[in-house]
Design a protein around this motif. Structure first.
Motif, PDB file in Angstrom:
ATOM      1  N   ILE A   5       0.874  -1.308   0.136  1.00 46.15           N
ATOM      2  CA  ILE A   5      -0.101   0.007  -0.062  1.00 46.15           C
ATOM      3  C   ILE A   5       0.864   1.125   0.068  1.00 46.15           C
ATOM      4  N   ASP A   6       0.806   1.984  -1.186  1.00 48.47           N
ATOM      5  CA  ASP A   6       1.624   3.177  -1.110  1.00 48.47           C
ATOM      6  C   ASP A   6       0.741   4.511  -1.129  1.00 48.47           C
ATOM      7  N   GLY A   7       1.256   5.626  -1.008  1.00 50.53           N
ATOM      8  CA  GLY A   7       0.540   6.886  -1.259  1.00 50.53           C
ATOM      9  C   GLY A   7       1.214   7.904  -0.469  1.00 50.53           C
ATOM     10  N   PRO A   8       0.774   9.154  -0.657  1.00 54.53           N
ATOM     11  CA  PRO A   8       1.412  10.054   0.024  1.00 54.53           C
ATOM     12  C   PRO A   8       0.741  10.211   1.672  1.00 54.53           C
ATOM     13  N   ALA A   9       1.343  11.193   2.291  1.00 56.87           N
ATOM     14  CA  ALA A   9       1.014  11.391   3.625  1.00 56.87           C
ATOM     15  C   ALA A   9      -0.364  11.697   3.754  1.00 56.87           C
TER      16      ALA A   9
END
Length: 208
Positions: A5-9
């Motif tokens: 699971i990736d993604g920005p803060a």
């Protein structure tokens, strides 16, 4: 099996990853906590390169986070620790050291790993790759609620962090080509969890 699971803060990675791991009986890997630990350790040892600090520290993840035997669970969740993590994460030597540790961890068993660069660097062969995102304002509201800060302050710091991450040979605001983007803006936590769990179940059926 690995779910990346990736993604920005502020996109909801940690909350979603913990819940998905619990639903599926997988183990949760909080890679962000590892960077926070290195940032904390590096701030206490300014004479040593951050990459050396990352390579030598002993980090134990679980209900409590231990850094060289010291409980830093609360210490790494401050706004300062978040900024420290972002700074050290821009150092290629730090990333190399932590990626090696993370790859060793997920080499066996079932994991939900979340953070940045998970699907592209840490676990490029992950069975499920999800990229969580949300509108910048929504991300800032969530982090402000978690940190007890003003939304305007968090939005400014978030923008600076996004710019720094994008200029450190990383693409943390763009979904990897083989990942499934999930915009969490306006979605409930349960709705997001259900989407990821469904993807995992489908991938498991294909593997069988």
């Amino acid at each position: 099996m690995v779910i990346a699971i990736d993604g920005p803060a502020g996109a909801g990675k940690s909350t979603v990853a913990r819940a998905v791991a619990q639903r599926l009986g997988f183990t949760y890997l909080d890679t962000g906590a590892m960077y926070r630990c290195v940032g904390l350790a590096a701030s206490s040892d300014p004479d040593s390169p951050a990459g050396e600090v990352a390579a030598r520290v002993n980090i134990v993840l679980g209900d409590r986070v231990l850094l060289d035997g010291r409980d830093v669970t609360e210490a790494i969740r401050t706004a300062e620790a978040s900024e420290g993590a972002s700074r050290v994460a821009s150092d290629p030597a730090v990333r190399a050291a932590l990626v090696a540790k993370q790859q060793a961890i997920v080499a066996g068993g079932d994991w939900v790993a979340e953070g940045r660069d998970i699907a592209t660097v840490v676990a490029p062969d992950a069975a499920v790759k999800v990229f969580l995102t949300a509108d910048p304002e929504e991300r800032a509201r969530r982090r402000a609620a978690d940190l007890g800060q003003l939304v305007e302050e968090v939005l400014k710091a978030q923008h600076e962090r996004d710019v720094r991450d994008q200029t450190a040979d990383r693409s943390t605001l763009e979904a990897p080509k083989d990942s499934i983007p999930v915009d969490t803006t306006g979605l409930t936590l349960d709705e997001v969890i259900e989407q990821v769990v469904t993807l995992a179940v489908e991938a498991k059926e294909i593997q069988v």
